[in-house]
Design a protein around this motif. Structure first.
Motif, PDB file in Angstrom:
ATOM      1  N   UNK A 102      31.004  23.216   1.569  1.00 43.66           N
ATOM      2  CA  UNK A 102      30.180  23.637   2.707  1.00 43.66           C
ATOM      3  C   UNK A 102      30.413  22.729   3.914  1.00 43.66           C
ATOM      4  N   UNK A 103      30.499  21.425   3.675  1.00 42.05           N
ATOM      5  CA  UNK A 103      30.764  20.501   4.788  1.00 42.05           C
ATOM      6  C   UNK A 103      32.157  20.717   5.359  1.00 42.05           C
ATOM      7  N   UNK A 104      33.125  21.003   4.521  1.00 47.35           N
ATOM      8  CA  UNK A 104      34.494  21.238   5.000  1.00 47.35           C
ATOM      9  C   UNK A 104      34.541  22.455   5.911  1.00 47.35           C
ATOM     10  N   UNK A 105      33.838  23.511   5.536  1.00 48.76           N
ATOM     11  CA  UNK A 105      33.779  24.706   6.397  1.00 48.76           C
ATOM     12  C   UNK A 105      33.123  24.367   7.729  1.00 48.76           C
ATOM     13  N   UNK A 106      32.052  23.603   7.675  1.00 48.81           N
ATOM     14  CA  UNK A 106      31.361  23.190   8.904  1.00 48.81           C
ATOM     15  C   UNK A 106      32.289  22.354   9.782  1.00 48.81           C
ATOM     16  N   UNK A 107      33.028  21.412   9.188  1.00 46.46           N
ATOM     17  CA  UNK A 107      33.926  20.549   9.953  1.00 46.46           C
ATOM     18  C   UNK A 107      35.029  21.353  10.633  1.00 46.46           C
ATOM     19  N   UNK A 108      35.556  22.360   9.946  1.00 44.15           N
ATOM     20  CA  UNK A 108      36.646  23.151  10.505  1.00 44.15           C
ATOM     21  C   UNK A 108      36.182  23.960  11.710  1.00 44.15           C
ATOM     22  N   UNK A 109      34.944  24.434  11.657  1.00 41.90           N
ATOM     23  CA  UNK A 109      34.432  25.256  12.753  1.00 41.90           C
ATOM     24  C   UNK A 109      33.657  24.455  13.783  1.00 41.90           C
ATOM     25  N   UNK A 110      33.471  23.150  13.560  1.00 45.33           N
ATOM     26  CA  UNK A 110      32.762  22.312  14.527  1.00 45.33           C
ATOM     27  C   UNK A 110      33.426  20.938  14.560  1.00 45.33           C
ATOM     28  N   UNK A 111      34.231  20.701  15.577  1.00 42.66           N
ATOM     29  CA  UNK A 111      34.904  19.406  15.693  1.00 42.66           C
ATOM     30  C   UNK A 111      33.910  18.288  15.925  1.00 42.66           C
ATOM     31  N   UNK A 113      30.861  18.062  14.604  1.00 40.13           N
ATOM     32  CA  UNK A 113      30.325  17.695  13.294  1.00 40.13           C
ATOM     33  C   UNK A 113      31.335  16.866  12.509  1.00 40.13           C
ATOM     34  N   UNK A 114      32.606  17.226  12.610  1.00 41.94           N
ATOM     35  CA  UNK A 114      33.626  16.472  11.888  1.00 41.94           C
ATOM     36  C   UNK A 114      33.715  15.050  12.410  1.00 41.94           C
ATOM     37  N   UNK A 115      33.708  14.881  13.735  1.00 43.01           N
ATOM     38  CA  UNK A 115      33.788  13.536  14.314  1.00 43.01           C
ATOM     39  C   UNK A 115      32.556  12.705  13.983  1.00 43.01           C
ATOM     40  N   UNK A 116      31.396  13.376  13.853  1.00 41.53           N
ATOM     41  CA  UNK A 116      30.156  12.650  13.601  1.00 41.53           C
ATOM     42  C   UNK A 116      29.990  12.259  12.135  1.00 41.53           C
ATOM     43  N   UNK A 117      30.285  13.163  11.222  1.00 37.82           N
ATOM     44  CA  UNK A 117      29.926  12.951   9.815  1.00 37.82           C
ATOM     45  C   UNK A 117      31.105  12.594   8.908  1.00 37.82           C
ATOM     46  N   UNK A 118      32.333  12.874   9.331  1.00 37.57           N
ATOM     47  CA  UNK A 118      33.486  12.516   8.496  1.00 37.57           C
ATOM     48  C   UNK A 118      33.562  11.012   8.262  1.00 37.57           C
ATOM     49  N   UNK A 119      33.349  10.186   9.300  1.00 41.05           N
ATOM     50  CA  UNK A 119      33.362   8.728   9.052  1.00 41.05           C
ATOM     51  C   UNK A 119      32.272   8.293   8.073  1.00 41.05           C
ATOM     52  N   UNK A 120      31.122   8.965   8.107  1.00 47.96           N
ATOM     53  CA  UNK A 120      30.058   8.614   7.157  1.00 47.96           C
ATOM     54  C   UNK A 120      30.507   8.904   5.734  1.00 47.96           C
ATOM     55  N   UNK A 121      31.200  10.028   5.544  1.00 50.98           N
ATOM     56  CA  UNK A 121      31.720  10.362   4.216  1.00 50.98           C
ATOM     57  C   UNK A 121      32.721   9.304   3.754  1.00 50.98           C
ATOM     58  N   UNK A 122      33.550   8.811   4.672  1.00 50.88           N
ATOM     59  CA  UNK A 122      34.518   7.768   4.327  1.00 50.88           C
ATOM     60  C   UNK A 122      33.805   6.482   3.929  1.00 50.88           C
ATOM     61  N   UNK A 123      32.743   6.146   4.664  1.00 52.21           N
ATOM     62  CA  UNK A 123      31.982   4.929   4.347  1.00 52.21           C
ATOM     63  C   UNK A 123      31.349   5.029   2.966  1.00 52.21           C
ATOM     64  N   UNK A 124      30.763   6.185   2.676  1.00 45.36           N
ATOM     65  CA  UNK A 124      30.146   6.374   1.354  1.00 45.36           C
ATOM     66  C   UNK A 124      31.197   6.258   0.259  1.00 45.36           C
ATOM     67  N   UNK A 125      32.387   6.819   0.511  1.00 44.04           N
ATOM     68  CA  UNK A 125      33.466   6.746  -0.471  1.00 44.04           C
ATOM     69  C   UNK A 125      33.926   5.311  -0.684  1.00 44.04           C
TER      70      UNK A 125
END
Length: 278
Positions: A102-111, A113-125
């Motif tokens: 669901x997040x991947x679909x959101x990121x693809x259709x909203x740059x 959202x991707x710029x805002x939350x992708x780094x957070x996903x990396x930090x959690x990882x």
């Protein structure tokens, strides 16, 4: 009388056909996987030889024969602890991958959202799971919830990365064609982007299938009185090496079984190679 004889002949022929089908399936499996089968058999034989030749004590490294006997002696214990781990891994696999998709679909259709939350996903990882597990146990207790969350977190990031890449891997020519045909965003998604992403998605799901078992076991190490992880800790502290090795074999078998389930589903869903789309 002739009808009875004919019916019995038909029954025999159906039974023979079933046996023939099973035999063909077994032979086909062996033909496709014989290198792996021989490799595993060779490793087990080498293990048995090393333990016997060097007279390794059982508490350090039991022989394959002793591990085999441990399955028979502790079958009920292994089965009782397998089920909770399977449930935790399965639920973590479902929820972790669903949120990632669901997040991947959101990121693809909203740059944005991707710029805002992708780094957070990396930090959690980047936070070690072994460090997150105690925190989740403190928040959610020793129940099933922290185990599911940890299993889901391990599954989450590979699926997110692969799904984003897969959705963006749609053929530019196909996207242009859909725009010319005035297709809606949902039509572009279901007919172009999603099919293009499936090979990437299943590659991630196969990784997640094995990782979810590892996540559930790690969570059980931190705080649990049941599951394969708890049984591993108990067997280690009590120097029950055959039971310890049997539990590890069960855990590995569970991960491999989930991997093959995902691979089987992939074979039914994805009938093309990624570069065949271009």
């Amino acid at each position: 009388m002739s009808d009875v004889v004919q019916g019995s002949k038909q029954g025999v022929s159906v039974s023979d056909a079933k046996r023939s089908g099973v035999t063909d399936a077994v032979l086909g499996f062996f033909a496709n996987h014989y290198p792996a089968i021989f490799a595993v058999a060779g490793c087990v034989a080498l293990w048995q030889f090393v333990v016997w030749f060097f007279a390794v004590p059982t508490f350090m490294a039991p022989s394959p024969v002793e591990v085999f006997y441990a399955f028979g002696e502790n079958g009920a214990i292994l089965w009782a602890n397998l089920l909770p781990t399977l449930l935790e891994a399965f639920l973590g696999f479902i929820f972790g991958n669903l949120i990632a998709i669901l997040l991947a679909v959101w990121f693809v259709y909203s740059s944005t959202a991707e710029k805002a939350f992708y780094p957070i996903a990396v930090i959690i990882k980047s936070i070690p799971i072994i460090a997150l597990a105690p925190i989740l146990v403190l928040i959610f207790g020793n129940g099933i919830a922290p185990k599911i969350i940890i299993a889901g977190l391990i599954c989450f990031f590979p699926t997110l990365v692969n799904m984003v890449q897969g959705l963006k891997a749609a053929s530019p020519a196909m996207l242009d064609l859909m725009r010319v045909l005035s297709a809606s965003n949902s039509e572009v998604f279901w007919k172009v982007r999603l099919p293009a992403s499936l090979p990437f998605l299943f590659a991630a799901l196969k990784i997640a299938a094995t990782s979810s078992v590892m996540g559930a076991i790690v969570a059980e190490w931190i705080g649990s009185s049941y599951g394969l992880g708890a049984l591993i800790i108990e067997a280690t502290y009590n120097f029950r090496s055959p039971l310890l090795y049997a539990t590890v074999v069960i855990a590995a078998g569970l991960a491999v079984a989930l991997f093959f389930v995902v691979s089987f589903i992939e074979s039914k869903v994805v009938r093309w190679k990624p570069d065949a789309q271009h």
